[in-house]
Design a protein around this motif. Structure first.
Motif, short mmCIF file in Angstrom:
data_model
loop_
_atom_site.label_atom_id
_atom_site.label_comp_id
_atom_site.label_asym_id
_atom_site.label_seq_id
_atom_site.Cartn_x
_atom_site.Cartn_y
_atom_site.Cartn_z
N ARG A 92 0.81 -1.21 0.00
CA ARG A 92 0.00 0.00 0.00
C ARG A 92 0.85 1.26 0.00
N GLY A 93 2.17 1.08 0.03
CA GLY A 93 3.05 2.24 0.01
C GLY A 93 3.17 2.92 1.34
N LYS A 94 2.88 2.22 2.42
CA LYS A 94 2.95 2.81 3.75
C LYS A 94 3.89 2.00 4.63
N THR A 95 4.63 2.67 5.46
CA THR A 95 5.42 2.02 6.49
C THR A 95 5.06 2.66 7.83
N ALA A 96 5.21 1.90 8.89
CA ALA A 96 4.89 2.43 10.22
C ALA A 96 5.86 3.55 10.57
N ARG A 97 5.32 4.62 11.11
CA ARG A 97 6.15 5.72 11.60
C ARG A 97 5.88 5.84 13.09
N LEU A 98 6.83 5.42 13.89
CA LEU A 98 6.67 5.41 15.34
C LEU A 98 7.68 6.34 15.97
N TYR A 99 7.19 7.12 16.95
CA TYR A 99 8.03 8.13 17.58
C TYR A 99 8.23 7.79 19.05
N GLU A 100 9.46 7.93 19.50
CA GLU A 100 9.75 7.66 20.91
C GLU A 100 9.00 8.65 21.81
N VAL A 101 8.38 8.10 22.84
CA VAL A 101 7.76 8.95 23.85
C VAL A 101 8.87 9.44 24.77
N THR A 102 9.15 10.73 24.74
CA THR A 102 10.33 11.26 25.43
C THR A 102 10.06 12.64 26.03
N GLN A 103 10.81 12.94 27.08
CA GLN A 103 10.79 14.28 27.68
C GLN A 103 11.87 15.17 27.08
N ASP A 104 12.75 14.56 26.27
CA ASP A 104 13.80 15.34 25.62
C ASP A 104 13.19 16.33 24.63
N LYS A 105 13.93 17.36 24.35
CA LYS A 105 13.50 18.34 23.37
C LYS A 105 14.41 18.23 22.14
N GLY A 106 13.89 18.67 21.01
CA GLY A 106 14.72 18.71 19.81
C GLY A 106 14.33 17.66 18.79
N GLY A 107 15.26 17.43 17.86
CA GLY A 107 14.99 16.54 16.73
C GLY A 107 15.03 15.06 17.09
N LEU A 108 14.21 14.28 16.38
CA LEU A 108 14.17 12.83 16.53
C LEU A 108 14.84 12.19 15.31
N THR A 109 15.78 11.30 15.56
CA THR A 109 16.56 10.68 14.48
C THR A 109 15.82 9.49 13.89
N PRO A 110 15.67 9.44 12.56
CA PRO A 110 14.95 8.33 11.92
C PRO A 110 15.84 7.09 11.74
N TRP A 111 15.28 5.93 12.06
CA TRP A 111 15.92 4.64 11.84
C TRP A 111 14.97 3.74 11.05
N LEU A 112 15.50 3.07 10.04
CA LEU A 112 14.75 2.00 9.38
C LEU A 112 15.11 0.71 10.09
N VAL A 113 14.10 0.02 10.62
CA VAL A 113 14.32 -1.22 11.36
C VAL A 113 13.61 -2.36 10.63
N ILE A 114 14.35 -3.41 10.34
CA ILE A 114 13.82 -4.56 9.63
C ILE A 114 14.12 -5.83 10.42
N ASN A 115 13.11 -6.66 10.62
CA ASN A 115 13.31 -8.00 11.18
C ASN A 115 13.22 -9.01 10.05
N LEU A 116 14.17 -9.90 9.98
CA LEU A 116 14.20 -10.87 8.90
C LEU A 116 14.74 -12.21 9.38
N PHE A 117 14.50 -13.22 8.57
CA PHE A 117 15.06 -14.54 8.80
C PHE A 117 15.98 -14.90 7.64
N LEU A 118 17.11 -15.51 7.98
CA LEU A 118 17.95 -16.17 6.99
C LEU A 118 17.65 -17.66 7.09
N HIS A 119 17.19 -18.24 5.99
CA HIS A 119 16.87 -19.67 5.95
C HIS A 119 18.03 -20.39 5.25
N TYR A 120 18.73 -21.22 5.99
CA TYR A 120 19.82 -22.02 5.45
C TYR A 120 19.24 -23.36 5.00
N ARG A 121 19.30 -23.63 3.70
CA ARG A 121 18.68 -24.82 3.15
C ARG A 121 19.73 -25.75 2.55
#
Length: 262
Positions: A92-121
């Motif tokens: 659908r062309g969408k990825t989750a955008r989740l923001y840390e709940v924080t008391q800090d001020k200023g900019g939030l750094t973006p990270w792409l996080v991927i969970n994957l499996f390597l299947h050894y066959r």
């Protein structure tokens, strides 16, 4: 504390028109729309019949839980339904955008996080889970990222006095970097298992060929068995993406994830 998987699922469904019919400390029940039911519930015959009969149909409810003691879909990085949801989000062309709940001020750094499996066959098969994070500002890689993110709360809304920093590395480029990292990682492993599997494969093929040449096997049986031997013993590594998303971290958390060996 909500896990990133929980927050990802919640945002995905609510942003696609589904409603939360019930929510507790460790679970939520989602009422699917007809469109979403068709996409992720694998009920093509049901919806084909409903449309043929010109009926509305009844979308299903799904309960997701962060506790094994509660009946429902237990959310963890390897949950099959999470994989389906993530693939639907990407389609659908969408990825989750989740923001840390924080008391800090200023900019939030973006990270792409991927969970994957390597299947050894091969002769012996195994699966390896990898959780990779890529800093979209400086290109830094971190492994076991989900273990780090479990320490924090995330929300689909930005905390007060913070703002998301625009990524320098775009998502297609980031994903290609991750693929390159996985290929490099897989290439650095001990591949004795692959050598053993190939040797066994060649031995089995040699034995099959000898039976075929002696006239003991039909051509159809020989061809089919040769294909099956290739599927069973041909050594290969397959990558399967399970889920992922964009996570925005406060500057203090961003510093910790870059410094911590997890």
């Amino acid at each position: 504390m909500r896990t990133p998987q929980y927050t990802f699922v919640r945002e995905f469904f609510t942003s696609n028109g589904c409603t939360i019919s019930e929510e507790g400390p460790t679970h939520m029940t989602i009422q699917l729309t007809s469109e979403m039911d068709e996409e992720i519930m694998n009920r093509p015959f049901y919806w084909h019949y409903m449309k043929k009969m010109n009926r509305m149909g009844e979308p299903m409810e799904l309960t997701f839980t962060e506790s094994k003691d509660i009946e429902g879909i237990y959310l963890h990085p390897g949950t099959p339904k999470l994989h389906t949801i993530f693939q639907t989000a990407m389609t659908r062309g969408k990825t989750a955008r989740l923001y840390e709940v924080t008391q800090d001020k200023g900019g939030l750094t973006p990270w792409l996080v991927i969970n994957l499996f390597l299947h050894y066959r091969g002769k012996q098969s195994k699966n390896e889970h990898l959780s990779l994070g890529l800093n979209l500002l400086n290109g830094a890689f971190v492994q076991n990222t989900m273990e780090f993110l479990r320490q924090y709360d995330f929300d689909q809304h930005v905390s007060d006095y913070t703002f998301p920093i625009t990524p320098i590395i775009q998502l297609p480029s980031a994903y290609r970097r991750m693929e390159g990292f996985v290929e490099q990682y897989a290439g650095s492993l001990d591949h004795q298992w692959a050598k053993d599997s190939r040797q066994h494969w060649e031995q089995e093929q040699s034995l099959l060929n000898s039976f075929y040449k002696s006239g003991d096997l039909s051509e159809d049986y020989y061809t089919n068995e040769k294909e099956q031997l290739s599927k069973r013993y041909h050594p290969r590594i397959e990558m399967e993406v399970v889920n992922g998303g964009l996570f925005y971290l406060s500057q203090s958390s961003n510093h910790k994830i870059l410094q911590q060996d997890i």
